[in-house]
Design a protein around this motif. Structure first.
Motif, PDB file in Angstrom:
ATOM      1  N   HIS A  43      22.036 -12.612 -14.571  1.00 49.44           N
ATOM      2  CA  HIS A  43      21.898 -13.559 -13.461  1.00 49.44           C
ATOM      3  C   HIS A  43      20.729 -14.522 -13.642  1.00 49.44           C
ATOM      4  O   HIS A  43      20.586 -15.472 -12.859  1.00 49.44           O
ATOM      5  CB  HIS A  43      21.704 -12.793 -12.157  1.00 49.44           C
ATOM      6  CG  HIS A  43      20.402 -12.045 -12.097  1.00 49.44           C
ATOM      7  ND1 HIS A  43      20.186 -10.855 -12.758  1.00 49.44           N
ATOM      8  CD2 HIS A  43      19.233 -12.332 -11.469  1.00 49.44           C
ATOM      9  CE1 HIS A  43      18.957 -10.437 -12.530  1.00 49.44           C
ATOM     10  NE2 HIS A  43      18.349 -11.318 -11.752  1.00 49.44           N
ATOM     11  N   GLU A  46      21.225 -18.656 -14.022  1.00 52.09           N
ATOM     12  CA  GLU A  46      21.518 -19.371 -12.777  1.00 52.09           C
ATOM     13  C   GLU A  46      20.271 -19.538 -11.929  1.00 52.09           C
ATOM     14  O   GLU A  46      20.036 -20.604 -11.341  1.00 52.09           O
ATOM     15  CB  GLU A  46      22.590 -18.621 -11.996  1.00 52.09           C
ATOM     16  CG  GLU A  46      22.995 -19.309 -10.702  1.00 52.09           C
ATOM     17  CD  GLU A  46      24.070 -18.557  -9.941  1.00 52.09           C
ATOM     18  OE1 GLU A  46      24.427 -18.991  -8.826  1.00 52.09           O
ATOM     19  OE2 GLU A  46      24.552 -17.520 -10.464  1.00 52.09           O
ATOM     20  N   ASP A  50      18.240 -23.090 -10.911  1.00 55.39           N
ATOM     21  CA  ASP A  50      17.844 -23.496  -9.561  1.00 55.39           C
ATOM     22  C   ASP A  50      16.377 -23.911  -9.521  1.00 55.39           C
ATOM     23  O   ASP A  50      16.012 -24.891  -8.861  1.00 55.39           O
ATOM     24  CB  ASP A  50      18.081 -22.349  -8.580  1.00 55.39           C
ATOM     25  CG  ASP A  50      17.607 -22.687  -7.178  1.00 55.39           C
ATOM     26  OD1 ASP A  50      18.270 -23.509  -6.512  1.00 55.39           O
ATOM     27  OD2 ASP A  50      16.561 -22.140  -6.756  1.00 55.39           O
TER      28      ASP A  50
END
Length: 404
Positions: A43, A46, A50
């Motif tokens: 994860h 991602e 951001d």
């Protein structure tokens, strides 16, 4: 199917941490080099995207407050704290391990001397620094520099010999929790107690243990500790290190690298330095936000995981791998340097092997990634969150085929 392959399948089927493997970016490679660089949690890309596109790209300077950039060093330190047995407010994240070793060691000497420093500062006669003679080279280099700065004499000693060299002149002792070559685990509780009995301060390097086994910093009264986050903590290449300062020492922690980030009023821009309270004293300059927030995201894989169960799997994996090596590798081709006793073993297996560099190169070509240390040591790191028993069996089998 061999008995060991069948046993590996059975062990993986019962593995309570087996589900964690899918949270990492892995392939068909057997990856046993997490003691140098941990695998990527799936994860993280991602989350980093951001940080780059929204926090930096859109919010820009507002992210120091609105995205929590300013408080990241202490916030992430509090997330690491349970993994090394520390309470909140004792760890700050930032800088490299080497920089933090320097800060911790010089500060330890200053505390031991009652706050004085310099070549003529021999308060209580404390003018010696003891350093692990088997340490990773950089720690040794830093210890030499710290000794010159503080006017101390440097005494290298193997960890087992440290109690015999301690005395009234000892100011600080720098030790590794695990030997980076062999994975041998040193006696942190016993050696810390011996250092304290001599009236000195204990500084521990946790690079090869944090995230692989219980450390117990608060429980064992460790004074200062440092560690990297890119090995068993999976923070990414060059991810920032951390600095632990025992709660009772924080008001006496005098960093040799004071910076505006460690000032009591960082935006006051005053010419005189006044140290902040608590963990922020260990800060220096502007935090490295991109890598720091990648580390913060990586720590999510620890949600719901206890260090005790990680340790149990680590020992089971290394035991099983050693059994497989004994069964598969022709006698006399390798020599295990890994301690048999669990109390003395970290989370890696070290095998002495002639031509280790070439052997490891051929292992990598065949899909088994470990590393080696000159002149003749093969190192295999076992990260319990994503290494399986099938990985251990396959690695030993490929090693045997390669040597054959």
């Amino acid at each position: 199917m061999s008995d060991l392959r069948a046993e590996a399948e059975a062990l993986d089927a019962r593995d309570e941490l087996g589900g964690k493997r899918k949270e990492f970016v892995l392939d068909d490679t057997v990856y046993l080099d997490g003691n140098s660089l941990g695998a990527l949690p799936a994860h993280v890309p991602e989350r980093v995207a951001d940080v780059i596109t929204r926090q930096w790209g859109s919010l820009r300077i507002r992210s120091w407050d609105e995205s929590g950039w300013w408080t990241a060093p202490e916030r992430i330190g509090d997330r690491i704290a349970p993994l090394v047995g520390a309470g909140p407010g004792r760890i700050v994240v930032g800088d490299s391990t080497s920089v933090n070793v320097f800060k911790a060691l010089v500060a330890a000497v200053r505390i031991a001397r009652g706050g004085t420093d310099g070549p003529d500062a021999t308060v209580g006669g404390r003018d010696e620094i003891v350093v692990d003679a088997t340490t990773f080279p950089t720690d040794g280099y830093i210890a030499q520099s710290a000794a010159r700065l503080t006017g101390c004499r440097l005494l290298p000693a193997a960890p087992a010999d440290v109690p015999g060299v301690l005395g009234e002149r000892t100011a600080a002792v720098l030790l590794n929790h695990a030997d980076y070559r062999t994975g041998r685990l040193h006696d942190l509780p016993g050696l810390t107690a011996a250092v304290h009995a001599a009236g000195a301060l204990a500084v521990w390097d946790l690079c090869h243990t944090a995230g692989a086994l219980p450390v117990g910093l608060d429980e064992h009264g460790v004074d200062l500790a440092v560690g990297c986050t890119y090995k068993y903590l999976n923070g990414g290449p060059g991810s920032p290190a951390y600095l632990y300062v025992r709660e009772g020492l924080q008001d006496r922690f005098d960093s040799p690298l004071p910076g505006w980030n460690s000032h009591a009023e960082p935006f006051g821009m005053r010419p005189d330095f006044e140290a902040a309270q608590g963990a922020p004293r260990g800060r220096v300059g502007t935090p490295d936000i991109l890598s720091m927030l990648a580390l913060e995201a990586s720590l999510d894989v620890w949600d719901g995981v206890g260090v005790a169960e990680v340790r149990a799997k680590s020992l089971a994996l290394t035991d099983f791998f050693l059994r497989c090596v004994e069964a598969y590798v022709p006698q006399g081709r390798v020599e295990s340097l890994t301690p048999v006793a669990h109390a003395e073993r970290g989370s890696q297996v070290a095998l002495r092997c002639p031509g280790a560099g070439d052997v490891m190169r051929r292992l990598v070509e065949r899909g088994v990634v470990g590393d080696y240390r000159a002149p003749d040591v093969l190192r295999f790191g076992f990260t319990p969150l994503y290494v399986s028993f099938a990985d251990a069996e396959r690695a030993a089998r490929v090693l045997a085929d390669t040597l054959d």
